[in-house]
Design an enzyme around this catalytic site. Structure first.
Site, PDB file in Angstrom:
ATOM      1  N   LYS A  77     -13.586 -21.980 -54.590  1.00 15.82           N
ATOM      2  CA  LYS A  77     -14.295 -22.876 -55.497  1.00 15.82           C
ATOM      3  C   LYS A  77     -13.485 -24.153 -55.605  1.00 15.82           C
ATOM      4  CE  LYS A  77     -16.075 -23.422 -60.115  1.00 15.82           C
ATOM      5  NZ  LYS A  77     -16.456 -22.770 -61.358  1.00 15.82           N
ATOM      6  N   ARG A 118     -22.521 -29.397 -65.741  1.00  8.90           N
ATOM      7  CA  ARG A 118     -21.738 -29.537 -66.980  1.00  8.90           C
ATOM      8  C   ARG A 118     -22.574 -30.206 -68.070  1.00  8.90           C
ATOM      9  NH1 ARG A 118     -15.988 -31.191 -64.081  1.00  8.90           N
ATOM     10  NH2 ARG A 118     -15.692 -29.197 -63.027  1.00  8.90           N
ATOM     11  N   LYS A 138     -18.184 -22.532 -52.812  1.00  5.35           N
ATOM     12  CA  LYS A 138     -18.848 -23.430 -53.751  1.00  5.35           C
ATOM     13  C   LYS A 138     -18.093 -24.742 -53.865  1.00  5.35           C
ATOM     14  CE  LYS A 138     -19.715 -23.610 -58.606  1.00  5.35           C
ATOM     15  NZ  LYS A 138     -19.248 -23.167 -59.853  1.00  5.35           N
TER      16      LYS A 138
END
Ligand code: PBG
Length: 335
Positions: free
Chosen positions: A201, A211, A256
């Site tokens: 990640k 977010r 990711k």
């Protein structure tokens, strides 16, 4: 590898590209609705709310989460990944709400497992939806403290397992989290709860819209997550992350974001006998949507091309905010 191929004009690569039937017969990669995981945001309040930076993506209220997932399930989607929009009044320095057995994630899981027992439910293990500072772990002397955070993540995974999640997905990037979570789950009799480890990640600019959706951006402010998420410059380091997660008991590994990291998907797939999942993250979705809204690209074609790209790189499954759109397109295609 020496390529065994005749030279032009004996060899004409365009021969097999002439008609759709032939292109389909020689296609090396298939995308199926069974490969898709739908991430979705859950909120407390009634009525869904669209996320500004993610047109077509909503924060779903607990009341409509089941009917929305039913729609996905009817289209053939196999699993959903749930994320909470936590009311700011419930956030604190330590992220305590993560351990509340009646928090949004636990309640949504119970509702879904009861209504749609054959739909897989995946929930992240990380504290950022719950902390007032927006970090994935607890802060000690201004730093995200690894080992103290592990203690909280362990409890969080247990709370989720008790609520009935099928898969916990540690997305926090603390060292040692997979092993700690696996042992805790096993000790409580949750041997069958799977761990999807966000192994590679990266500290990425493409998480911005997510977010916003979670409300964690305003908490994070100007801070970043570079002390725990990976540096986009590194690929060999992803192999160490993957190896560690495999040894600690991960069932699947995740890469990711997606598109800028196809090489990482490919490398992890080559290196480890574990399924590799790809996460086409919020910013990747927003980029496609924004360009399409301006008429600069064809959204449907571009989405399908990116999803196929993940499969070609070696992904077994793909988390994508476009999963519903893709499922509908795949259905139309086969109908
Ligand atoms: C949090 C988490 C993030 C995403 C999934 N889990 C954001 C972050 O690390 O800041 C991003 C997903 C997306 O952008 O779609 N641990």
């Amino acid at each position: 590898m020496t390529l065994m191929t005749a030279e032009f004009p004996q060899s004409r690569l365009r021969r097999t590209r002439q008609e759709a039937w032939c292109r389909d017969l020689v296609a090396e990669t298939q995308l199926s609705v069974k490969d898709l995981i739908l991430p979705l945001f859950v909120r407390e309040k009634s009525a869904a709310r669209e996320i500004t930076a993610m047109p077509g993506v909503f924060r779903h209220s607990l009341e409509d989460v089941v009917s929305f997932c039913q729609k996905a399930y009817d289209l053939g989607i196999r699993a959903v990944a749930l994320f909470p929009y936590t009311d700011p009044s419930l956030k604190c320095e330590e992220g305590r709400e993560a351990l509340n057995p009646d928090n949004l994630m636990c309640r949504a899981t119970r509702l879904l497992k009861e209504a749609l027992p054959h739909l897989g439910v995946i929930v992240d293990v990380a504290l950022d939806p719950y902390t007032s500072h927006g970090h994935d772990g607890v802060l000690r002397r201004g730093e995200v403290a690894n080992d103290e955070t592990l203690e909280v993540l362990k409890e969080m995974a247990l709370v989720l397992a008790r609520a009935g999640v099928d898969v916990v997905a540690p997305s926090d990037m603390m060292d040692g989290r997979v092993g700690v979570i696996r042992r805790a789950l096993d000790q409580e009799g949750y041997q069958n709860v799977r761990i999807l480890a966000y192994s590679a990640k990266y500290a990425s600019a493409f998480y911005g819209p997510f977010r916003e959706a979670l409300g964690s951006q305003s908490c994070l402010g100007k801070a970043d997550k570079k002390t725990y998420q990976m540096d986009p410059a590194n690929a060999r380091e992803a192999l160490r992350e993957g190896a560690q997660d495999l040894l600690e008991g991960a069932d699947m590994l995740m890469v990711k974001p997606g598109l800028p990291y196809l090489d990482i998907i490919y490398r992890l797939k080559e290196a480890f006998p574990l399924p590799i999942f790809a996460y086409q993250v919020s910013g990747e979705y927003s980029v496609l949507k924004a360009a399409a809204e301006r008429g600069w690209i064809d959204y449907e074609k571009a989405v399908m091309e990116t999803l196929l790209g993940f499969k070609r790189a070696g992904a077994s499954a793909i988390l994508s905010y476009a999963a519903l759109d893709a499922a509908e397109l795949l259905k139309k295609d086969s109908g």
